[in-house]
Design an enzyme around this catalytic site. Structure first.
Site, short mmCIF file in Angstrom:
data_model
loop_
_atom_site.label_atom_id
_atom_site.label_comp_id
_atom_site.label_asym_id
_atom_site.label_seq_id
_atom_site.Cartn_x
_atom_site.Cartn_y
_atom_site.Cartn_z
N HIS A 5 0.85 -1.19 0.00
CA HIS A 5 0.00 0.00 0.00
C HIS A 5 0.88 1.24 0.00
O HIS A 5 1.94 1.25 0.62
CB HIS A 5 -0.90 0.02 1.25
N ASP A 59 -7.95 -5.36 -0.14
CA ASP A 59 -8.40 -6.26 -1.22
C ASP A 59 -8.03 -7.71 -0.98
O ASP A 59 -8.47 -8.59 -1.74
CB ASP A 59 -7.80 -5.79 -2.55
C1 SDX Z 1 -6.18 -0.08 -3.02
O1 SDX Z 1 -4.44 4.47 -2.04
C2 SDX Z 1 -5.38 3.83 -1.47
O2 SDX Z 1 -5.83 4.18 -0.40
C3 SDX Z 1 -5.90 2.63 -2.22
C4 SDX Z 1 -6.94 1.79 -1.49
C5 SDX Z 1 -8.23 2.55 -1.25
O3 SDX Z 1 -8.93 2.20 -0.29
O4 SDX Z 1 -8.55 3.41 -2.08
O5 SDX Z 1 -6.41 1.36 -0.24
C6 SDX Z 1 -7.32 0.55 -2.30
O6 SDX Z 1 -5.95 0.25 -4.15
C7 SDX Z 1 -5.29 -1.05 -2.29
C8 SDX Z 1 -4.10 -1.56 -3.16
C9 SDX Z 1 -4.62 -2.68 -4.09
N1 SDX Z 1 -3.54 -3.05 -5.04
C10 SDX Z 1 -2.89 -4.23 -4.93
O7 SDX Z 1 -3.07 -5.04 -4.03
C11 SDX Z 1 -1.91 -4.50 -6.08
C12 SDX Z 1 -0.59 -5.04 -5.51
N2 SDX Z 1 0.08 -3.94 -4.78
C13 SDX Z 1 1.03 -3.15 -5.48
O8 SDX Z 1 0.95 -3.07 -6.85
C14 SDX Z 1 1.51 -1.92 -4.72
O9 SDX Z 1 1.82 -2.32 -3.45
C15 SDX Z 1 0.59 -0.70 -4.66
C16 SDX Z 1 0.13 -0.30 -6.00
C17 SDX Z 1 -0.58 -0.97 -3.78
C18 SDX Z 1 1.41 0.44 -4.05
O10 SDX Z 1 2.37 0.75 -4.96
P1 SDX Z 1 3.53 1.83 -4.61
O11 SDX Z 1 3.21 2.58 -3.37
O12 SDX Z 1 3.81 2.60 -5.86
O13 SDX Z 1 4.73 0.92 -4.23
P2 SDX Z 1 5.84 0.44 -5.26
O14 SDX Z 1 5.20 -0.15 -6.47
O15 SDX Z 1 6.81 1.55 -5.45
O16 SDX Z 1 6.53 -0.76 -4.43
C19 SDX Z 1 7.59 -0.52 -3.52
C20 SDX Z 1 8.41 -1.79 -3.56
C21 SDX Z 1 8.85 -2.17 -4.98
O17 SDX Z 1 10.04 -2.94 -4.85
P3 SDX Z 1 11.50 -2.18 -5.06
O18 SDX Z 1 11.45 -1.52 -6.44
O19 SDX Z 1 11.58 -1.18 -3.93
O20 SDX Z 1 12.50 -3.29 -4.98
O21 SDX Z 1 7.61 -2.91 -3.10
C22 SDX Z 1 7.43 -3.83 -4.18
C23 SDX Z 1 7.76 -3.09 -5.46
O22 SDX Z 1 8.23 -4.01 -6.45
N3 SDX Z 1 6.03 -4.24 -4.13
C24 SDX Z 1 5.59 -5.47 -4.31
C25 SDX Z 1 4.20 -5.40 -4.12
N4 SDX Z 1 3.84 -4.16 -3.84
C26 SDX Z 1 4.97 -3.43 -3.84
N5 SDX Z 1 6.24 -6.62 -4.63
C27 SDX Z 1 5.47 -7.73 -4.75
N6 SDX Z 1 4.11 -7.76 -4.56
C28 SDX Z 1 3.45 -6.62 -4.25
N7 SDX Z 1 2.13 -6.65 -4.07
#
Ligand code: SDX
Length: 424
Positions: free
Chosen positions: A302, A359
């Site tokens: 998140h 989710d």
């Molecule tokens: C919702 O904003 C809100 O409030 C949203 C929400 C709401 O109520 O409106 O809470 C609802 O959208 C919840 C999120 C649902 N999405 C998912 O579950 C999809 C999987 N999650 C990710 O794609 C990600 O964690 C996000 C999109 C939720 C957040 O993305 P960020 O903040 O841009 O984080 P990032 O992509 O920069 O990740 C940081 C690091 C990265 O690794 P490094 O480059 O630092 O090595 O964490 C890793 C990412 O690769 N990472 C994950 C991951 N999420 C982040 N690696 C594996 N699996 C994951 N799920």
């Protein structure tokens, strides 16, 4: 009010600092470009406050979520979705008379214009219900003119809240080829939605209290979440003075993305894929950690919560309770639990502070309630509607609101002369 000093190009600049009611600090950069000639660069806006808001407070480090100051745990435990809609949109919990009047108004605006039913005839049965929800939300503006006065805006808010669930249920019935079931005025908001979803003309469908309570909880937990992607989209579109229905339609489309509200559908697809692949959690955990793999652990991580998501904690318990009350077992729930257990002890996830989000468990409950996977994000939209509306209304009434127009840093070709075709 204190100030922040910026030393830039051998010049010192002062920028005002202000604090929110929960102690959050902001550096006011509204004059940054005018004073320094430079812009702040913050792709994804992870460090940028787009507005001041009194609707929702999140402390991502502590796993805190408040709607208008009320902890989500208390609202989930003691309130209901209609009351939370009133709280988010009006700022205070309703008195008994206010709640009765609000509920009555919602009950008597649930029908959509009969001509709107024809829109559904144009969609193939395979149409994703989110495509229908977005189109129908905007199309409500064809039947209900944009009203600028407070009473008119409140009437359109009631119309949208009341009709959105009818459209969602009709979209579901369209996808399974069953006749539309009309709203009933003798049922509560949540029970009426479930009746429109699951009743069939040939039977006297009785809505179960278990399903009604479970859905109320799910809708409350999804109702608002400050400046997330879809809410910021609603504000962005509304900042151009686009009408309420158009602004909400934009929010629906932003929510559809698999990184946002579409994740609840992707979580179930992921869990099913792991199950079909013999339940090899490790293999998928390794894929999620592999930079060369596009696979992510859906439902994990998140932008704001760097500790547990309080909604996920509530839903994890609710998944148990609802499945037990419904007498349903779901192997995907066991897979979800094992994945969570492994991830919470894996350095990759621990270092990146990746925890289950809202989710991760919600889809398990939707499945147990009999909803198809392609309706999960529609359920998220149904829950988030009052939050979108509250934020749109706050934006409209905020004297600091300006049309949203971010800057950029240009990295393309510098000026060059046009080459006639014959010379290329
Ligand atoms: C919702 O904003 C809100 O409030 C949203 C929400 C709401 O109520 O409106 O809470 C609802 O959208 C919840 C999120 C649902 N999405 C998912 O579950 C999809 C999987 N999650 C990710 O794609 C990600 O964690 C996000 C999109 C939720 C957040 O993305 P960020 O903040 O841009 O984080 P990032 O992509 O920069 O990740 C940081 C690091 C990265 O690794 P490094 O480059 O630092 O090595 O964490 C890793 C990412 O690769 N990472 C994950 C991951 N999420 C982040 N690696 C594996 N699996 C994951 N799920």
């Amino acid at each position: 009010m204190t100030t922040a000093k910026l030393l830039f190009d051998n010049q010192e600049y002062d920028f005002p600092v202000f604090e929110g009611s929960e102690g959050e600090k902001a550096i006011d950069f509204t004059k940054l470009r005018a004073q320094t000639g430079a812009v702040a660069y913050d792709p994804g806006y992870g460090n940028t406050g787009s507005c001041k808001s009194s609707i929702t407070f999140i402390d991502g480090e502590e796993g805190v979520l408040h709607y208008r100051g009320y902890p989500i745990e208390q609202l989930a435990d003691q309130s209901n979705f209609v009351e939370v809609c009133y709280l988010l949109i009006n700022g205070e919990l309703p008195t008994q008379d206010e709640l009765a009047d609000f509920q009555h108004r919602l009950t008597y605006h649930t029908l959509i214009h009969e001509d709107m039913k024809k829109f559904f005839e144009g969609y193939p049965p395979s149409a994703h219900p989110m495509a229908i929800m977005a189109a129908m939300a905007v199309s409500l503006s064809a039947y209900y003119p944009d009203l600028e006065d407070p009473e008119g805006i409140d009437l359109n808010i009631i119309r949208l809240l009341a009709k959105f669930k009818t459209i969602a249920a009709f979209a579901y019935k369209k996808s399974i080829g069953q006749p539309f079931i009309y709203p009933r005025n003798d049922l509560s908001y949540t029970a009426d939605f479930l009746h429109m979803m699951f009743a069939v003309p040939a039977e006297d469908y009785q809505v179960s209290d278990v399903l009604t309570r479970a859905l109320d909880l799910l809708l409350i937990l999804h109702a608002e979440h400050e400046q997330n992607c879809s809410t910021s989209t609603v504000r962005m579109v509304g900042s151009s003075r686009a009408n309420l229905f158009a602004s909400i339609g934009a929010g629906v489309t932003a929510l559809w993305g698999p990184l946002h509200g579409g994740a609840n559908q992707e979580v179930i697809n992921m869990l099913q894929m792991i199950k079909d692949d013999g339940g090899d959690h490790r293999k998928y955990m390794d894929m999620a950690k592999d930079k060369n793999s596009p696979f992510r652990l859906m439902g994990f991580g998140h932008r704001v919560y760097k500790n547990f998501d309080p909604r996920a904690r509530i839903l994890k318990q609710a998944a148990d309770d609802v499945l037990n009350e419904l007498g349903v077992t779901d192997p995907l729930l066991d897979i979800a639990r094992n994945l969570e257990e492994i991830a919470l002890n894996d350095s990759y996830f621990v270092e990146r502070k990746l925890y289950p989000n809202v989710d991760f468990y919600s889809g398990i409950i939707y499945r147990a309630m009999g909803l198809p996977t392609n309706m999960f994000t529609v359920m998220f939209a149904l829950g988030r509607l009052p939050g979108w509306i509250a934020q749109w209304k706050e934006m409209r009434n905020d004297p600091e609101t300006r049309i949203n127009r971010p800057r950029q840093i240009y990295t393309g070709a510098t000026e060059r002369d046009y080459q006639p075709l014959a010379q290329r």
